[in-house]
Write a protein that holds these residues in place. Structure first.
Motif, PDB file in Angstrom:
ATOM      1  N   THR A 147       7.338 -45.251 -66.299  1.00 17.57           N
ATOM      2  CA  THR A 147       7.216 -45.777 -64.949  1.00 17.57           C
ATOM      3  C   THR A 147       5.756 -45.764 -64.525  1.00 17.57           C
ATOM      4  O   THR A 147       4.945 -44.999 -65.038  1.00 17.57           O
ATOM      5  CB  THR A 147       8.042 -44.943 -63.952  1.00 17.57           C
ATOM      6  N   PHE A 148       5.423 -46.627 -63.570  1.00 21.13           N
ATOM      7  CA  PHE A 148       4.055 -46.765 -63.104  1.00 21.13           C
ATOM      8  C   PHE A 148       3.803 -45.840 -61.916  1.00 21.13           C
ATOM      9  O   PHE A 148       4.683 -45.637 -61.077  1.00 21.13           O
ATOM     10  CB  PHE A 148       3.784 -48.212 -62.678  1.00 21.13           C
ATOM     11  N   ILE A 187      -0.940 -50.574 -54.216  1.00 21.79           N
ATOM     12  CA  ILE A 187       0.253 -51.119 -53.565  1.00 21.79           C
ATOM     13  C   ILE A 187       1.014 -52.020 -54.530  1.00 21.79           C
ATOM     14  O   ILE A 187       2.251 -52.068 -54.523  1.00 21.79           O
ATOM     15  CB  ILE A 187      -0.146 -51.884 -52.284  1.00 21.79           C
ATOM     16  N   VAL A 188       0.281 -52.733 -55.384  1.00 19.85           N
ATOM     17  CA  VAL A 188       0.933 -53.557 -56.415  1.00 19.85           C
ATOM     18  C   VAL A 188       1.728 -52.661 -57.364  1.00 19.85           C
ATOM     19  O   VAL A 188       2.858 -52.994 -57.759  1.00 19.85           O
ATOM     20  CB  VAL A 188      -0.118 -54.377 -57.197  1.00 19.85           C
ATOM     21  N   ILE A 189       1.162 -51.520 -57.713  1.00 18.89           N
ATOM     22  CA  ILE A 189       1.860 -50.561 -58.574  1.00 18.89           C
ATOM     23  C   ILE A 189       3.141 -50.080 -57.897  1.00 18.89           C
ATOM     24  O   ILE A 189       4.180 -49.912 -58.544  1.00 18.89           O
ATOM     25  CB  ILE A 189       0.937 -49.380 -58.930  1.00 18.89           C
ATOM     26  N   ASP A 247       5.006 -51.799 -55.835  1.00 19.05           N
ATOM     27  CA  ASP A 247       5.999 -52.868 -55.951  1.00 19.05           C
ATOM     28  C   ASP A 247       6.623 -52.904 -57.343  1.00 19.05           C
ATOM     29  O   ASP A 247       7.833 -53.113 -57.497  1.00 19.05           O
ATOM     30  CB  ASP A 247       5.356 -54.226 -55.643  1.00 19.05           C
ATOM     31  N   ILE A 248       5.795 -52.682 -58.357  1.00 16.69           N
ATOM     32  CA  ILE A 248       6.313 -52.656 -59.734  1.00 16.69           C
ATOM     33  C   ILE A 248       7.318 -51.526 -59.896  1.00 16.69           C
ATOM     34  O   ILE A 248       8.394 -51.701 -60.469  1.00 16.69           O
ATOM     35  CB  ILE A 248       5.160 -52.503 -60.748  1.00 16.69           C
ATOM     36  N   PHE A 249       6.966 -50.355 -59.339  1.00 12.18           N
ATOM     37  CA  PHE A 249       7.867 -49.207 -59.486  1.00 12.18           C
ATOM     38  C   PHE A 249       9.194 -49.437 -58.785  1.00 12.18           C
ATOM     39  O   PHE A 249      10.247 -49.064 -59.310  1.00 12.18           O
ATOM     40  CB  PHE A 249       7.207 -47.941 -58.947  1.00 12.18           C
ATOM     41  N   TYR A 250       9.171 -50.023 -57.589  1.00 13.22           N
ATOM     42  CA  TYR A 250      10.427 -50.294 -56.891  1.00 13.22           C
ATOM     43  C   TYR A 250      11.361 -51.126 -57.775  1.00 13.22           C
ATOM     44  O   TYR A 250      12.570 -50.894 -57.818  1.00 13.22           O
ATOM     45  CB  TYR A 250      10.169 -51.022 -55.570  1.00 13.22           C
ATOM     46  N   GLU A 251      10.803 -52.093 -58.483  1.00 20.44           N
ATOM     47  CA  GLU A 251      11.609 -52.914 -59.395  1.00 20.44           C
ATOM     48  C   GLU A 251      12.088 -52.101 -60.588  1.00 20.44           C
ATOM     49  O   GLU A 251      13.184 -52.320 -61.107  1.00 20.44           O
ATOM     50  CB  GLU A 251      10.797 -54.115 -59.880  1.00 20.44           C
ATOM     51  N   GLY A 288       3.847 -45.657 -56.604  1.00 20.97           N
ATOM     52  CA  GLY A 288       4.647 -45.720 -57.818  1.00 20.97           C
ATOM     53  C   GLY A 288       5.617 -44.565 -57.904  1.00 20.97           C
ATOM     54  O   GLY A 288       6.259 -44.194 -56.916  1.00 20.97           O
ATOM     55  N   ASP A 289       5.720 -43.970 -59.079  1.00 21.49           N
ATOM     56  CA  ASP A 289       6.714 -42.923 -59.334  1.00 21.49           C
ATOM     57  C   ASP A 289       6.254 -41.578 -58.754  1.00 21.49           C
ATOM     58  O   ASP A 289       5.999 -40.620 -59.479  1.00 21.49           O
ATOM     59  CB  ASP A 289       6.958 -42.799 -60.842  1.00 21.49           C
ATOM     60  N   VAL A 290       6.140 -41.531 -57.442  1.00 21.25           N
ATOM     61  CA  VAL A 290       5.742 -40.309 -56.740  1.00 21.25           C
ATOM     62  C   VAL A 290       6.768 -39.992 -55.654  1.00 21.25           C
ATOM     63  O   VAL A 290       6.443 -39.425 -54.615  1.00 21.25           O
ATOM     64  CB  VAL A 290       4.329 -40.452 -56.124  1.00 21.25           C
ATOM     65  N   LYS A 291       7.995 -40.372 -55.899  1.00 19.49           N
ATOM     66  CA  LYS A 291       9.084 -40.210 -54.923  1.00 19.49           C
ATOM     67  C   LYS A 291       9.483 -38.744 -54.793  1.00 19.49           C
ATOM     68  O   LYS A 291       9.279 -37.940 -55.700  1.00 19.49           O
ATOM     69  CB  LYS A 291      10.292 -41.025 -55.371  1.00 19.49           C
TER      70      LYS A 291
END
Length: 391
Positions: free
Chosen positions: A147-148, A43-45, A47-51, A203-206
């Motif tokens: 990206t994470f 979940i921390v990852i 948040d990093i990706f959203y930024e 993370g970058d799994v959008k």
């Protein structure tokens, strides 16, 4: 608003929701507890990706989530934002599906600039229509913005053991690739292959979901250490059931439908991923300069590499059963040679010549549109959420 709601409904309908509930019976209670902490880290990852996507992205995310139950329209906005992890649609070349007005949080008596339908408005986050390339805080000249991401799954030992044949054949496949021997590598090693059932990703799994990954991408490490591959079997199964099978039902002749089966589909995915690990990566140009395929082909690298994995994957499967078709070998040779030479103009010419809409393809796409086959899946992580609730 009604028009935008209909548009969002159509965009969301392109994704088929799927509940991921991998079997956890092989895990001890201690394993499950540890898994919960791993999920918390992922979940921390996230948040990093959203930024990384955009510097106000987390702010917009939190606002949309909080207001998602205000109306059906707000719920649609949150649903499609959750899939894309930003206000830009992955399936529409990152076109914005929200406007700044969609993040309105406070009505004001007066407005500095009149807006139709509003007395005045304060925005939570004003964002550009075009997705920022550097997330608004990466240096503009930075050309490698990693990206994470995180993939958490339960290993399927039985399925993994069934794929050992492919990983151990890479050296032999490299030696027999349909290209001149001067371009072949002597350093190909067996690729470890692991099969797992996805429990959670972040993370970058959008947007569209990956069914496998073969890492690393760094050519220097690939040459020195080879690659390692992970197959996400339950994602492959979901895509076959919800996308591939409906396409086959709409487009394949009745007498051929008995051949539409998950195992051949899955085998081709394995061959595709294995073939990312063979063929040209680090190359020597005609001038004698050392380089990589990625550096030389630039914007054409990704498309050609995926084309290579598809056609050379088909060649590899045929090679293993001693039945290679001339057309498959010819196209494989053409793509591999372009990569080996770092020939960007040839890569562009090949991609342009092949990117044509044939009549059979047009008819097939019309059939698919008529039956509304989803484009991809939207995973829902019920089991992961249960584990997180116990932490």
């Amino acid at each position: 608003m009604e028009s935008q709601s209909l548009t969002l409904q159509k965009q969301i309908s392109r994704y088929a929701p799927i509940h991921l509930e991998p079997e956890l019976t092989t895990l001890s209670e201690g394993d499950k507890e540890a898994l919960g902490y791993i999920l918390k880290a992922s979940i921390v990852i996230d948040d990093i990706f959203y930024e990384q996507v955009w510097n106000s992205n987390r702010m917009l995310r939190d606002w949309l989530k909080t207001h998602s139950d205000y109306s059906s329209f707000d719920n649609l906005k949150w649903a499609y934002y959750s899939i894309n992890k930003s206000p830009w649609s992955c399936l529409d070349e990152n076109k914005a599906f929200l406007s700044t007005a969609d993040s309105a949080v406070k009505l004001l008596t007066d407005a500095t600039k009149p807006i139709s339908g509003w007395k005045g408005v304060e925005y939570r986050a004003a964002f550009p229509q075009d997705k920022p390339g550097g997330a608004n805080f990466y240096p503009p000249d930075m050309n490698k913005m990693a990206t994470f991401e995180a993939f958490i799954g339960i290993r399927d030992d039985v399925a993994t053991s069934q794929l050992k044949l492919f990983g151990g054949q890479l050296e032999d496949l490299e030696k027999n690739l349909p290209m001149d021997n001067i371009y072949k590598s002597d350093n190909v090693s067996a690729a470890p292959i692991r099969v797992m059932n996805l429990l959670y990703n972040s993370g970058d799994v959008k947007g569209p979901q990956t069914i496998a990954f073969n890492l690393p991408n760094d050519e220097r490490i690939v040459n020195e250490r080879g690659t390692s591959m992970v197959m996400l079997k339950n994602i492959s199964e979901a895509k076959f059931k919800l996308i591939v099978k409906p396409i086959a039902d709409a487009c394949i002749r009745e007498e051929q439908k008995d051949y539409v089966d998950f195992e051949p589909y899955y085998t081709h995915i394995v061959c595709h991923e294995c073939c990312h690990g063979i063929g040209p990566h680090s190359i020597i140009l005609p001038s004698g300069k050392k380089s990589t395929v990625r550096l030389e082909l630039l914007e054409f690298h990704s498309a050609l590499e995926e084309a290579k994995a598809d056609i050379v994957g088909l060649w590899a499967l045929n090679f293993l059963i001693n039945k290679v078709e001339d057309a498959v070998e010819s196209l494989s040779r053409e793509i591999l040679t372009i990569q080996a030479k770092g020939d960007k103009p040839a890569a562009q010419a090949l991609l342009q010549s092949r990117a044509t809409m044939t009549q059979p393809l047009r008819v097939a796409l019309e059939k698919i549109e008529h039956v509304q086959v989803p484009v991809d899946i939207a995973p829902m992580f019920g089991m992961a959420n249960k584990l997180l609730a116990n932490i």
